[in-house]
Design a protein around this motif. Structure first.
Motif, PDB file in Angstrom:
ATOM      1  N   THR A   5       0.810  -1.210   0.000  1.00 55.27           N
ATOM      2  CA  THR A   5       0.000   0.000   0.000  1.00 55.27           C
ATOM      3  C   THR A   5       0.848   1.266   0.000  1.00 55.27           C
ATOM      4  OG1 THR A   5      -0.126  -0.052   2.416  1.00 55.27           O
ATOM      5  CG2 THR A   5      -1.895  -1.117   1.190  1.00 55.27           C
ATOM      6  N   THR A 220      -9.045   0.304   0.179  1.00 52.21           N
ATOM      7  CA  THR A 220      -8.178  -0.457   1.082  1.00 52.21           C
ATOM      8  C   THR A 220      -6.714  -0.344   0.675  1.00 52.21           C
ATOM      9  OG1 THR A 220      -9.944  -2.049   1.544  1.00 52.21           O
ATOM     10  CG2 THR A 220      -7.690  -2.756   1.999  1.00 52.21           C
ATOM     11  N   ASN A 223      -5.447   3.256   1.240  1.00 52.12           N
ATOM     12  CA  ASN A 223      -5.696   3.795   2.583  1.00 52.12           C
ATOM     13  C   ASN A 223      -6.461   5.115   2.542  1.00 52.12           C
ATOM     14  OD1 ASN A 223      -4.454   1.718   4.124  1.00 52.12           O
ATOM     15  ND2 ASN A 223      -2.442   2.574   3.629  1.00 52.12           N
TER      16      ASN A 223
END
Length: 257
Positions: A5, A220, A223
């Protein structure tokens, strides 16, 4: 497929690029499903490859699972031979949804967003501005306006295909929030309840569930939480664009034949 991420972490660049490409391919398939009435060869491919199990994104939400299962049953129950009567039935349903709008399930964003329910309104020009920012243009907006479902799906496929990092998902998410997902649910519901064939009901269900679940996945991965519908509407009030925008050509995008 596991994704990092952190947009500054390039250690899994090839894995990220692979993910972006397979999602692009999924959107090309969704585009094809909505763009043209199916012929026998296309239906045979869907059966042979056990569609939609071959889609890259495995839908795990309750709605996603239901959509997958419904479409799987549609494919499994198809006849062994696709005769003219069967193909004509699908062609008539396609025309009712996408061409003559007798189901009042328009594939055009403007019809769902505009207060007067008219085509070629402000949202079409907003979508056109998005295409222009990437050097693209709808081939013939008089036949298939810029805000048509097919072109929006194809544009998202293009964005995934040219993306190199997780950071670039933010732009895709913004387009989906400001355009496709503002009206896709209404279109899906209308087609499901009014279409004459399980085939197009299944395509609508699958498309709606896929796009919603992908958007949640992007939230997701990046973030960055999804904005509420109210936040999107407030944002769009300041996104007005001129209706005198001149565009360049969007390769490969044209009317259904």
């Amino acid at each position: 497929m596991k994704l990092v991420t952190d947009p500054n972490d390039n250690s899994n660049h090839s894995q990220i690029k692979s993910f972006l490409q397979v999602i692009s391919d999924d959107f090309l398939m969704l585009t094809r499903l909505h763009a043209n009435e199916p012929d026998a060869d296309f239906l045979e491919l869907l059966v042979e490859y056990e569609f939609p199990s071959t889609m890259a994104l495995n839908l795990v939400s309750e709605e996603g699972k239901k959509a997958n299962q419904f479409m799987q049953r549609v494919i499994e129950m198809m006849p062994e031979q696709f005769d003219d009567e069967y193909l004509d039935t699908l062609a008539a349903d396609f025309a009712d949804i996408y061409l003559n709008h007798s189901l009042q399930a328009s594939p055009l964003e403007s019809v769902w967003i505009d207060e007067e329910k008219l085509t070629c309104q402000e949202s079409m020009f907003q979508v056109r501005a998005w295409y222009e920012s990437y050097g693209l243009k709808a081939e013939n907006w008089r036949i298939r306006p810029d805000d048509d479902l097919v072109l929006q799906l194809q544009f998202i496929s293009h964005l995934f295909s040219i993306s190199e990092s997780i950071k670039e998902l933010e732009d895709i998410a913004r387009f989906m929030d400001e355009h496709l997902l503002r009206w896709l649910g209404q279109f899906t519901s209308r087609v499901v309840h009014r279409s004459a064939t399980p085939y197009y009901a299944g395509i609508a269900l699958l498309t709606g569930a896929y796009c919603e679940e992908l958007r949640d996945l992007i939230a997701t991965i990046t973030n960055l939480p999804r904005p509420s519908a109210e936040e999107i509407e407030e944002r769009m009030k300041s996104n007005s664009v001129s209706q005198e925008v001149t565009m360049s050509y969007m390769p490969g995008i044209g009317p259904a034949v």
